[in-house]
Structure formats: C-alpha cells, structure tokens
Write an enzyme that holds these catalytic residues in place. Structure first.
Site, PDB file in Angstrom:
ATOM      1  N   LYS A  51      31.724  36.051  41.656  1.00  0.00           N
ATOM      2  CA  LYS A  51      31.816  37.508  41.783  1.00  0.00           C
ATOM      3  C   LYS A  51      30.500  38.018  42.335  1.00  0.00           C
ATOM      4  O   LYS A  51      29.426  37.499  42.000  1.00  0.00           O
ATOM      5  CB  LYS A  51      32.089  38.175  40.431  1.00  0.00           C
ATOM      6  CG  LYS A  51      32.795  39.517  40.545  1.00  0.00           C
ATOM      7  CD  LYS A  51      34.278  39.335  40.844  1.00  0.00           C
ATOM      8  CE  LYS A  51      35.027  40.656  40.833  1.00  0.00           C
ATOM      9  NZ  LYS A  51      36.478  40.449  40.969  1.00  0.00           N
ATOM     10  N   PRO A 110      37.611  41.836  48.659  1.00  0.00           N
ATOM     11  CA  PRO A 110      37.444  43.221  48.188  1.00  0.00           C
ATOM     12  C   PRO A 110      37.511  43.341  46.667  1.00  0.00           C
ATOM     13  O   PRO A 110      38.142  42.536  45.991  1.00  0.00           O
ATOM     14  CB  PRO A 110      38.629  43.952  48.846  1.00  0.00           C
ATOM     15  CG  PRO A 110      39.100  43.070  49.942  1.00  0.00           C
ATOM     16  CD  PRO A 110      38.826  41.679  49.475  1.00  0.00           C
ATOM     17  N   ASP A 111      36.861  44.362  46.163  1.00  0.00           N
ATOM     18  CA  ASP A 111      36.937  44.722  44.741  1.00  0.00           C
ATOM     19  C   ASP A 111      36.622  46.213  44.664  1.00  0.00           C
ATOM     20  O   ASP A 111      36.861  46.947  45.637  1.00  0.00           O
ATOM     21  CB  ASP A 111      35.962  43.874  43.919  1.00  0.00           C
ATOM     22  CG  ASP A 111      36.211  43.976  42.410  1.00  0.00           C
ATOM     23  OD1 ASP A 111      37.206  43.409  41.943  1.00  0.00           O
ATOM     24  OD2 ASP A 111      35.408  44.629  41.715  1.00  0.00           O
ATOM     25  N   THR A 136      49.490  41.941  44.129  1.00  0.00           N
ATOM     26  CA  THR A 136      49.009  41.964  42.744  1.00  0.00           C
ATOM     27  C   THR A 136      50.026  42.682  41.862  1.00  0.00           C
ATOM     28  O   THR A 136      50.344  42.234  40.755  1.00  0.00           O
ATOM     29  CB  THR A 136      47.647  42.662  42.646  1.00  0.00           C
ATOM     30  OG1 THR A 136      46.701  41.982  43.477  1.00  0.00           O
ATOM     31  CG2 THR A 136      47.136  42.667  41.206  1.00  0.00           C
ATOM     32  N   GLY A 167      46.752  54.333  35.399  1.00  0.00           N
ATOM     33  CA  GLY A 167      46.070  54.150  36.674  1.00  0.00           C
ATOM     34  C   GLY A 167      47.074  53.994  37.796  1.00  0.00           C
ATOM     35  O   GLY A 167      47.849  53.044  37.812  1.00  0.00           O
ATOM     36  N   VAL A 173      47.114  49.110  42.930  1.00  0.00           N
ATOM     37  CA  VAL A 173      48.005  48.251  42.144  1.00  0.00           C
ATOM     38  C   VAL A 173      48.949  49.087  41.293  1.00  0.00           C
ATOM     39  O   VAL A 173      50.167  48.885  41.303  1.00  0.00           O
ATOM     40  CB  VAL A 173      47.193  47.286  41.258  1.00  0.00           C
ATOM     41  CG1 VAL A 173      48.131  46.483  40.349  1.00  0.00           C
ATOM     42  CG2 VAL A 173      46.359  46.346  42.116  1.00  0.00           C
ATOM     43  N   GLY A 174      48.400  50.023  40.539  1.00  0.00           N
ATOM     44  CA  GLY A 174      49.232  50.837  39.657  1.00  0.00           C
ATOM     45  C   GLY A 174      50.270  51.653  40.399  1.00  0.00           C
ATOM     46  O   GLY A 174      51.417  51.778  39.961  1.00  0.00           O
TER      47      GLY A 174
END
Length: 359
Positions: free
Chosen positions: A78, A116-117, A152, A182, A186-187
């Site tokens: 990370k 990405p993050d 995801t 959220g 993703v959410g």
C-alpha cells in the site's frame, strides 16, 4: 515512527519526501511470499506523518490477506501520499506530484505496483504510468482495465448472498432489507445491483446531493448519524473504515455485516464482539476483493470476462468456507479468514524457501 516499524510484521517500508510540497510518500510492503507487492495509492492529509505510516502498514497487511484469500499471485502493499494540508492538489501541481511519485515507485524496481485508492483514480494511474510501468488500473483508453468499483460491487453482492444464505438459510435478497452506508463508486453500484435483485434497500451518505439523487430514485434514505442503529437484515459499510467498533457494536440492529469498505473493524477484538452478539461478519478483505480480481485479472492474467465473472462469484464461495470454519471451530469469521489466508502465505513462503535450498 520507530515504534511502528519495530512492532510491524511486514517486510519493508520505503519513504520519499517531495521537496516542493513537503508531501511524504510511504510505500509499505507487507509480504512478497505470493508474488510482488501490489495495492492502492491513498492521497490525503494526516495530522501526523506517523499516522500516514500507520495507515499504510495497516492497509498493506489487509492487501496481503486479500490476495491470499482469493488465491491471486501478489503480495500485499500500500502507498500513502501524505499531503501537507487538507487541500487535494489539482491540475499541473497534481500532475507534477504524481510524476514524482511514479519515479519513486520505479526506483524500487518492481517491488511494488500501484493502483487507485482514496483520492486517486484511473486517470491518475495514466499520469503515474508516464514514469513507471508498475501500474494497475489505468483507464481503458490508456490500455488499462479502468474503474474497479463496479466489479468490487459485484463481488460484494455475491458476498451478501453467501452471508444471507448462512444467516437466514436463503440467498433470496427479495426477502431482505439491506442498508448501504456510502453511495460512492462501490456503494452506488451496489445499490443498483441490490435494487435489481428486489432487495429492500436503505441508503445513507455524508453527501446531501447523493442522498437527494437516491431519494428521487425512490430509494429509502436515512441520515448518516442514524444509519448504524437503523433496523435492517444486512448492514453494508461502503465508506470509511473503523465504523464497527466497541461503541457502535452494542447499538447495531442487523443480523449480517457485509460491505465493500476497507478495515471496517476498528480493532481485531471487534470481530469477537460481533461473534458474541450473533452478528455474521463477512471479513472485508475477502468480500471486497473484486477490485484486485478486476485489475490484476484483466491486465496481468488476461482473463476473459467470463473467467472474471466466475472469479467474482468465487468470493461468495470463499465466504461460505469461512462461515463454516468459524462455526466449526467456535471462532469469529475474521479469525477464520485470517487463519486461512496466513496459512496460504506461509505455505507458499515455505515452498519458495525449499526451492531456493535446492538451487
């Protein structure tokens, strides 16, 4: 920071300081037993530089567990770009900073590949790729796999089905109420998938504009500060980590926790608290592994869409095995998942060591 380094069980930490902005960059490699390290790049401001290092260490361990849980040939890494102020750089200043970061990655010679993050995107990966080839999830226009969030969310959906099958005896989501905390990449996609599955969806987000859009679509919404105490069958955390903790667990009104956020538990002890309350927890590093399957599978393994879909479905199978082991051994699902993942990492490390001894 010395204490953090001394107490960490990872392999290495590389650091670099951008002289122009004062931003610190940490690349934390937890394990290379399964292969070269890979993981996301988080860009944010921290109150202390040590907090950025701690975040990178913690997240890189989760990546090791994530890769091992789904049998993907990479180790956990990370990166954190710790900004000197809360302002996120844009335009040319962002481009220059990402180029500096790309040179830093390249100097490690393949030890770590980025993706990405938080506050970084596929477009940012394109910029970083100007300086290094050790990049996953570039835009499709640049030859990458693009946004990982949709897949995801697909993996999380399979995980929710597996969790409901264990908790309720059926994976029919039309009989379940699911609260998604959220509504970002993703959410937001998970909400769409759950709606298509005829689930009763409840949603929340800290962004009022997102809540308004969901409300206009007919989705039931609740305020963020009441989300965790809202009665539901499944709570799906898809925002920041640490929301499941000693304070929130006694107030939860769900039977299952299964969502896409990283590091949902504030501490490992929280898994035991959930176990004591009879709440089934889908370990986050397993259920949200769809992103690495998408990026690594399409770009590195050259999977077809059909193969990737089967791998995403396998997330549900992996969780079923975890639930069964936890039940059989009388342990939390987090402990069961960690034991499975660590055993795979140790087995591969022993295999590699034996091979080297014969050379």
């Amino acid at each position: 920071m010395e204490t953090l380094l001394e107490e960490w069980d990872g392999e290495s930490v590389s650091l670099h300081r951008d002289r122009e902005t004062g931003a610190w960059m940490f690349i934390c490699v937890h394990s290379t037993a399964l292969g070269p390290a890979a993981g996301g790049t988080r860009m944010k401001h921290y109150e202390r530089v040590a907090d950025a290092l701690a975040d990178g260490m913690r997240l890189s361990e989760a990546m090791s567990l994530k890769f091992a849980s789904v049998g993907f040939p990479h180790g956990g890494g990370k990166a954190v770009i710790a900004l000197p102020s809360p302002a996120i750089p844009e335009g040319e200043s962002r481009r220059r900073l990402l180029h500096e970061y790309g040179r830093f990655i390249d100097s490690l010679g393949g030890l770590y590949s980025c993706a990405p993050d938080m506050n970084t995107s596929a477009a940012d990966m394109d910029v970083i790729a100007d300086m290094t080839s050790y990049v996953f999830c570039k835009t499709e226009a640049a030859g990458g796999s693009g946004d990982t969030a949709p897949d995801t969310a697909v993996g999380v959906l399979h995980g929710i089905r597996a969790s409901c099958r264990h908790a309720f005896g059926s994976d029919d989501l039309s009989r379940r109420s699911i609260l998604v905390q959220g509504a970002g990449g993703v959410g937001g996609r998970l909400i769409e998938l759950l709606t298509e599955a005829d689930a009763t969806v409840i949603a929340t987000d800290i962004d009022p504009a997102r809540l308004a859009i969901l409300r206009d679509k007919g989705i039931q919404v609740v305020e963020p500060d009441t989300a965790l105490t809202t009665p539901c069958d499944v709570l799906a955390p898809c925002a920041t980590g640490g929301v499941i903790n000693a304070d929130s667990i006694p107030t939860l009104q769900c039977r299952v926790i299964a969502g896409g956020a990283n590091n949902q538990l504030a501490t490992p002890a929280d898994a035991d608290r959930l176990h004591e309350r009879g709440i089934d927890y889908a370990p986050d590093f397993v259920i949200n592994a769809g992103g690495i399957l998408h990026g690594g599978g399409l770009e590195e393994q050259h999977w077809t869409r059909q193969v990737l879909d089967a791998k995403l479905q396998g997330i549900g199978d992996a969780l079923s095995d975890i639930f069964q082991r936890a039940e059989r051994e009388g342990i939390s699902t987090d402990t069961a998942a960690r034991r499975i993942a660590v055993a795979r990492i140790k087995s591969k490390a022993a295999e590699t060591q034996a091979l080297r001894a014969r050379i």
